[in-house]
Write a protein that holds these residues in place. Structure first.
Motif, short mmCIF file in Angstrom:
data_model
loop_
_atom_site.label_atom_id
_atom_site.label_comp_id
_atom_site.label_asym_id
_atom_site.label_seq_id
_atom_site.Cartn_x
_atom_site.Cartn_y
_atom_site.Cartn_z
N ILE A 76 0.92 -1.35 0.10
CA ILE A 76 -0.03 -0.15 0.05
C ILE A 76 0.83 1.07 0.05
O ILE A 76 1.91 1.23 0.42
N SER A 77 0.32 2.30 -0.63
CA SER A 77 0.84 3.42 -0.56
C SER A 77 0.51 4.16 0.65
O SER A 77 -0.72 4.76 0.81
N ASP A 78 1.31 4.20 1.57
CA ASP A 78 1.07 4.89 3.15
C ASP A 78 2.14 6.02 2.99
O ASP A 78 3.22 6.00 3.55
N HIS A 79 1.47 7.17 2.44
CA HIS A 79 2.35 8.28 2.10
C HIS A 79 2.29 9.55 2.84
O HIS A 79 1.20 10.12 3.41
N PRO A 80 3.56 9.75 3.72
CA PRO A 80 3.59 10.86 4.55
C PRO A 80 3.25 12.06 3.48
O PRO A 80 3.61 12.50 2.45
N ASP A 81 2.34 12.77 4.09
CA ASP A 81 1.36 13.94 3.24
C ASP A 81 1.46 15.39 3.79
O ASP A 81 1.79 16.34 2.90
N ILE A 82 1.62 15.55 5.12
CA ILE A 82 1.48 17.12 5.60
C ILE A 82 2.24 17.17 6.78
O ILE A 82 2.50 16.28 7.63
N PRO A 100 -1.09 -6.35 7.57
CA PRO A 100 -0.96 -7.40 6.75
C PRO A 100 -0.21 -6.77 5.27
O PRO A 100 0.28 -7.70 4.62
N TYR A 101 -0.08 -5.45 5.19
CA TYR A 101 0.43 -4.95 3.78
C TYR A 101 1.71 -4.35 3.99
O TYR A 101 1.99 -3.65 5.22
N LYS A 102 2.84 -4.23 3.29
CA LYS A 102 3.94 -3.45 3.24
C LYS A 102 3.69 -2.09 2.82
O LYS A 102 3.17 -1.91 1.67
N SER A 103 4.03 -1.13 3.33
CA SER A 103 3.93 0.17 3.20
C SER A 103 5.17 0.75 2.17
O SER A 103 6.18 0.35 2.46
N THR A 104 4.73 1.78 1.52
CA THR A 104 5.82 2.55 0.58
C THR A 104 5.14 3.98 0.65
O THR A 104 4.06 4.16 0.95
N VAL A 105 5.90 4.62 0.04
CA VAL A 105 5.67 5.96 -0.50
C VAL A 105 5.47 6.35 -2.03
O VAL A 105 5.98 5.45 -2.60
#
Length: 419
Positions: free
Chosen positions: A296-302, A363-368
């Motif tokens: 999943i895209s777990d993206h630092p946003d702000i 359960p999912y691997k995070s990325t940006v």
């Protein structure tokens, strides 16, 4: 008689001052931001909470339209007219401001110990030695769906690409709903909710992103072309006139109940909760085939920073330290469900849709997002070019292979991976 009156006045003034009843004028801090959707939350929840504990400091939240923010902020910073607090985009855009000495190094600011190096990475120098923004939140990509539509049509949550397209076929055949609410007019929507949403499952998240940065992979490799091949298959499911459909059009199609699935970022949750009159659910990007590891895209946003030219630096630092606190993390994450705290203190969220998104972190691997760090520092800007090519692929004006070749050629023209 006059002398007696004067003495009495001076004595009264002295007593008032010593009793603390005469204050200097309040200091007002202005917050620059692109989050105009958040104005009410700031005015009703965030600002009152801070001001209650910090008498003498007033906060004014002053947002700009998202598409205009970067240009407007840069102009204000160059002119010396920007606000005291700067809301930070992640990675390269804010790093550039820090390198221009327009943002202050806050590495040792009280409260920064509440964030891990990973949480700070989007607002730190490449060597990790200096941090220039307080991390506020990340956002997670996936799909939001109309539960009533799925129940009516007997559709289960798709876990693989084949199941995803089978669901789209079923929705299209029924004819009640547009299968996917997404347009290509605004370009970024096609890249952010399309390519960057499903792509990590193919390039294997951080593994692929780091390989691209190091030069071990190219955008013309199969792992980077395959997401475009999948994206090209979305076209028949987007509804008539999707090429002229804006981001707000897509939002409206979904919340009015006219579309069954919305390729999403979790930032939509708060708005959708107020507008949709049906039950909603969410599912992560379906994997290519059963048994594959999901990403999943777990993206630092702000984040937020201190303007180097602020006339009220000490007061601004107080505000930034408060933003770094667990108290702020709780207020922000629950006032704006879908913006997930980066603070190391866990936040209990009350919104079920937000809970669904954040549950994928286990359960999912995070990325940006693949284009945000290092690869968009030159011209042509890879992030902006990815917007264009993602729309072109969906529109059918470029094949996935041609789009990948254009992107890699643009990147090669200025980017040379470090040896």
């Amino acid at each position: 008689m006059k002398n007696t009156a004067l003495k009495s006045f001076l004595l009264a003034s002295s007593l008032l001052t010593s009793a603390g009843l005469v204050h200097a004028a309040d200091v007002t801090l202005t917050v620059e931001s692109w989050r105009n959707d958040d104005l009410q939350i700031w005015q009703e929840k965030i600002i009152p909470a801070f001001e209650a504990k910090n008498p003498g400091i007033k906060i004014v939240f002053s947002p700009t339209a998202p598409t205009e923010y970067n240009a407007s902020l840069n102009a204000k910073l160059d002119a010396g007219s920007a606000g005291d607090i700067i809301t930070c985009r992640p990675f390269d855009a804010s790093l550039e401001l820090f390198n221009k000495k327009q943002l202050v190094d806050i590495t040792s600011l009280p409260g920064m110990e509440n964030f891990s190096p990973v949480a700070k990475a989007a607002w730190s120098t490449d060597d990790g030695k200096s941090t220039f923004c307080v991390p506020m939140a990340s956002v997670i990509h996936g799909f939001i769906y109309n539960k009533d539509a799925f129940d009516k049509l007997g559709i289960s949550i798709p876990k693989t690409e084949d199941e995803f397209f089978a669901a789209l076929d079923k929705i299209k055949a029924d004819g009640t709903y547009i299968p996917l609410a997404m347009g290509t007019k605004d370009l970024w929507e096609a890249a952010t909710m399309g390519y960057q949403n499903i792509g990590p499952n193919y390039w294997k998240g951080e593994e692929g992103r780091e390989a691209l940065i190091s030069g071990k992979q190219k955008l013309t490799d199969a792992d980077w072309v395959k997401p475009y091949e999948e994206l090209a298959k979305w076209k028949p499911y987007l509804g008539d006139g999707f090429e002229a459909q804006t981001y707000s059009d897509s939002q409206n199609l979904f919340t009015l109940g006219r579309a069954a699935i919305y390729p999403a970022g979790s930032w939509e949750i708060a708005l959708f909760n107020t507008q949709a009159q049906f039950k909603m659910g969410a599912f992560p990007p379906p994997v290519p085939k059963a048994g594959d590891t999901g990403y999943i895209s777990d993206h630092p946003d702000i984040g937020v920073a201190l303007n180097a030219k602020s006339k009220h630096a000490e007061e601004a630092k107080k505000f930034l330290s408060w933003v770094a606190s667990p108290e702020f993390a709780d207020i922000y994450a629950n006032s704006l469900p879908g913006f997930f705290s980066l603070n190391s203190t866990p936040v209990k969220m009350s919104d079920p849709l937000a809970q669904e998104f954040v549950s994928w972190r286990g359960p999912y691997k995070s990325t940006v997002r693949s284009t945000y760090q290092i690869l968009s520092r030159g011209t042509p800007n890879l992030e902006n070019e990815t917007w264009v090519e993602s729309a072109n692929v969906i529109n059918g004006t470029d094949t996935p292979a041609v789009a990948a070749e254009k992107l890699q050629k643009g990147l090669d023209s200025w980017y040379k991976p470090a040896k």
